[in-house]
Design a protein around this motif. Structure first.
Motif, mmCIF file in Angstrom:
data_model
loop_
_atom_site.group_PDB
_atom_site.id
_atom_site.type_symbol
_atom_site.label_atom_id
_atom_site.label_comp_id
_atom_site.label_asym_id
_atom_site.label_seq_id
_atom_site.Cartn_x
_atom_site.Cartn_y
_atom_site.Cartn_z
ATOM 1 N N LEU A 91 4.201 -0.477 4.353
ATOM 2 C CA LEU A 91 3.661 0.378 3.301
ATOM 3 C C LEU A 91 4.793 1.195 2.709
ATOM 4 O O LEU A 91 5.925 1.132 3.188
ATOM 5 N N LEU A 135 -5.861 0.986 6.043
ATOM 6 C CA LEU A 135 -5.297 0.304 4.878
ATOM 7 C C LEU A 135 -5.522 -1.214 4.888
ATOM 8 O O LEU A 135 -5.680 -1.814 3.836
ATOM 9 N N LYS A 145 0.842 -1.198 0.000
ATOM 10 C CA LYS A 145 0.000 0.000 0.000
ATOM 11 C C LYS A 145 0.877 1.247 0.000
ATOM 12 O O LYS A 145 2.006 1.234 0.496
#
Length: 186
Positions: free
Chosen positions: A27, A181, A2
């Motif tokens: 991420l 997320l 992400k």
């Protein structure tokens, strides 16, 4: 992995924490954006080789035009989430209608929206203060709360309370990012 964008205005301690604890682990921070050309957080972004976008809010004749430039810039990086981490600007619907963003605020919302929240929280009648991570809307600190963490004020000086708030806010912000997320909180 992400991708997030991080917006900041000052020293960038929350950006630094995100970079140290989440970047390239859970991420990718794809851009760090600031509205202040001399913001301290720029150095943290450069240390991690994160692209830095400096969009000086004083260079625009209106908040809407400034927000248009932020939206255009952020969209070019295509983040899954934008994180306001000490970004000291009130955003218009030009931003909030186009960018999925969360914000860290140093009070238990809806109490003490806006600036000097830690000072106002410390001075209020409640035994507990704390922090909130919330969705960004066009209402200042008015978006739905994602999570809150409390800090007791009992028996503490303002400095002790403020230090505790600043310690938990970084962890809570990372927790909020993860929650959005990876646990599909809308």
């Amino acid at each position: 992995m992400k991708k997030i964008a991080v917006l900041f205005s000052g020293i960038g301690s929350n950006l630094a924490y995100i970079l140290e604890h989440l970047h390239k682990k859970e991420l990718e921070v794809v851009v760090a954006l600031t509205n202040r050309p001399n913001a301290g957080g720029i150095a943290f972004a450069k240390e991690y080789n994160i692209p830095v976008e400096i969009i000086d809010s004083k260079s625009f004749e209106s908040r809407e035009i400034f927000d248009e430039q932020i939206v255009k810039t952020l969209k070019s990086y295509n983040p899954d989430l934008t994180v306001l981490a000490g970004f000291m600007r009130i955003l218009t619907t030009v931003f909030t209608d186009n960018i999925r963003a969360i914000n860290l605020h140093p009070s238990l919302l809806p109490r003490h929206k806006g600036i000097q929240a830690i000072e106002r929280s410390y001075a209020d009648k409640f035994d507990m203060g704390g922090i909130s991570v919330h969705w960004v809307t066009s209402e200042l600190d008015g978006g739905e709360v994602i999570l809150q963490r409390e800090v007791s004020k009992v028996g503490k000086s303002f400095e002790e309370y403020e230090d505790e708030v600043k310690k938990i806010e970084k962890k809570a912000l990372c927790e909020g990012i993860r929650k959005i997320l990876y646990y599909s909180v809308q």
